[in-house]
Structures are given as structure tokens and as C-alpha cells.
Design a protein around this motif. Structure first.
Motif, PDB file in Angstrom:
ATOM      1  N   UNK A  68       5.328   4.150  10.404  1.00  8.55           N
ATOM      2  CA  UNK A  68       4.038   3.472  10.261  1.00  8.55           C
ATOM      3  C   UNK A  68       2.959   4.203  11.049  1.00  8.55           C
ATOM      4  N   UNK A  69       3.278   4.618  12.282  1.00 13.34           N
ATOM      5  CA  UNK A  69       2.304   5.344  13.104  1.00 13.34           C
ATOM      6  C   UNK A  69       1.863   6.637  12.426  1.00 13.34           C
ATOM      7  N   UNK A  70       2.796   7.363  11.839  1.00  8.14           N
ATOM      8  CA  UNK A  70       2.459   8.607  11.135  1.00  8.14           C
ATOM      9  C   UNK A  70       1.564   8.323   9.932  1.00  8.14           C
ATOM     10  N   UNK A  71       1.868   7.256   9.196  1.00  2.94           N
ATOM     11  CA  UNK A  71       1.041   6.889   8.045  1.00  2.94           C
ATOM     12  C   UNK A  71      -0.388   6.576   8.488  1.00  2.94           C
ATOM     13  N   UNK A  72      -0.532   5.825   9.565  1.00  2.00           N
ATOM     14  CA  UNK A  72      -1.868   5.464  10.060  1.00  2.00           C
ATOM     15  C   UNK A  72      -2.613   6.719  10.492  1.00  2.00           C
ATOM     16  N   UNK A  73      -1.940   7.585  11.231  1.00  2.79           N
ATOM     17  CA  UNK A  73      -2.601   8.798  11.713  1.00  2.79           C
ATOM     18  C   UNK A  73      -2.998   9.700  10.544  1.00  2.79           C
ATOM     19  N   UNK A  74      -2.143   9.796   9.537  1.00  2.00           N
ATOM     20  CA  UNK A  74      -2.458  10.629   8.374  1.00  2.00           C
ATOM     21  C   UNK A  74      -3.659  10.057   7.604  1.00  2.00           C
ATOM     22  N   UNK A  76       0.845  -1.173   0.000  1.00  2.00           N
ATOM     23  CA  UNK A  76       0.000   0.000   0.000  1.00  2.00           C
ATOM     24  C   UNK A  76       0.898   1.247   0.000  1.00  2.00           C
ATOM     25  N   UNK A  77       0.630   2.194  -0.881  1.00  2.00           N
ATOM     26  CA  UNK A  77       1.462   3.410  -0.917  1.00  2.00           C
ATOM     27  C   UNK A  77       1.220   4.277   0.323  1.00  2.00           C
ATOM     28  N   UNK A  78       2.210   5.049   0.669  1.00  4.08           N
ATOM     29  CA  UNK A  78       2.069   5.953   1.809  1.00  4.08           C
ATOM     30  C   UNK A  78       1.080   7.063   1.476  1.00  4.08           C
ATOM     31  N   UNK A  79       0.352   7.531   2.491  1.00  3.65           N
ATOM     32  CA  UNK A  79      -0.577   8.636   2.247  1.00  3.65           C
ATOM     33  C   UNK A  79       0.185   9.927   1.988  1.00  3.65           C
ATOM     34  N   UNK A  80      -0.376  10.749   1.153  1.00  2.00           N
ATOM     35  CA  UNK A  80       0.183  12.067   0.871  1.00  2.00           C
ATOM     36  C   UNK A  80      -0.514  13.078   1.762  1.00  2.00           C
ATOM     37  N   UNK A  81       0.211  14.071   2.270  1.00  2.00           N
ATOM     38  CA  UNK A  81      -0.442  15.094   3.085  1.00  2.00           C
ATOM     39  C   UNK A  81      -1.432  15.901   2.246  1.00  2.00           C
ATOM     40  N   UNK A  82      -2.548  16.267   2.859  1.00  2.00           N
ATOM     41  CA  UNK A  82      -3.547  17.092   2.182  1.00  2.00           C
ATOM     42  C   UNK A  82      -3.028  18.529   2.153  1.00  2.00           C
ATOM     43  N   UNK A  83      -3.079  19.144   0.994  1.00  2.00           N
ATOM     44  CA  UNK A  83      -2.607  20.517   0.844  1.00  2.00           C
ATOM     45  C   UNK A  83      -3.334  21.444   1.811  1.00  2.00           C
ATOM     46  N   UNK A  84      -2.579  22.258   2.521  1.00  2.00           N
ATOM     47  CA  UNK A  84      -3.156  23.228   3.431  1.00  2.00           C
ATOM     48  C   UNK A  84      -3.511  22.697   4.804  1.00  2.00           C
ATOM     49  N   UNK A  85      -3.279  21.413   5.058  1.00  2.00           N
ATOM     50  CA  UNK A  85      -3.600  20.815   6.353  1.00  2.00           C
ATOM     51  C   UNK A  85      -2.350  20.821   7.227  1.00  2.00           C
ATOM     52  N   UNK A  86      -2.402  21.592   8.318  1.00  2.00           N
ATOM     53  CA  UNK A  86      -1.249  21.685   9.214  1.00  2.00           C
ATOM     54  C   UNK A  86      -0.946  20.358   9.904  1.00  2.00           C
ATOM     55  N   UNK A 139       2.677  15.724  10.425  1.00  2.00           N
ATOM     56  CA  UNK A 139       2.881  14.274  10.378  1.00  2.00           C
ATOM     57  C   UNK A 139       3.886  13.892   9.295  1.00  2.00           C
ATOM     58  N   UNK A 140       3.819  14.563   8.154  1.00  2.00           N
ATOM     59  CA  UNK A 140       4.772  14.277   7.070  1.00  2.00           C
ATOM     60  C   UNK A 140       6.192  14.618   7.506  1.00  2.00           C
ATOM     61  N   UNK A 141       6.352  15.720   8.236  1.00  2.00           N
ATOM     62  CA  UNK A 141       7.673  16.089   8.742  1.00  2.00           C
ATOM     63  C   UNK A 141       8.181  15.099   9.772  1.00  2.00           C
TER      64      UNK A 141
END
Length: 50
Positions: A33-39, A1-11, A16-18
Motif C-alpha cells: 500500500x505504501x508503494x502504491x501511495x508513493x507511486x 481502485x487499481x494499482x498504479x502502473x510505473x511510468x516508463x523510463x522513471x527510475x 517502487x514497483x520492484x
């Protein structure tokens, strides 16, 4: 499964991406993995681009 991309404009997604990038740089796969799940589970208004 590909990693989620951050939504533009979402702090939250940007933070989480950082955090994910920092974790990846030190080899902390658990935090990556935790950041991917949370995103993926973070709610966004309808019409937000993922």
C-alpha cells in the motif's frame, strides 16, 4: 481502485514497483500500500505516460 502502473523510463517508479513486488511476495500488505501511495504521488514531467 487499481494499482498504479510505473511510468516508463522513471527510475523511481521502477524501484517502487520492484519493492512492491517483493513486499507482495512475502505478504507485506502495508508496504504494498505504501508503494502504491508513493507511486501515485510521485511527480512526473508533463506528457509522461502513466
Amino acid at each position: 481502485m487499481p494499482e498504479p502502473e510505473p511510468v516508463a523510463g522513471c527510475d523511481v517508479c521502477a524501484a517502487l514497483a520492484g519493492q512492491r513486488a517483493g513486499a507482495r511476495a512475502i505478504g507485506d500488505k502495508t508496504t504494498v500500500i505504501d508503494c502504491n501511495i508513493e507511486m501515485r504521488n510521485h511527480p512526473h514531467p508533463k506528457g509522461a505516460r502513466r
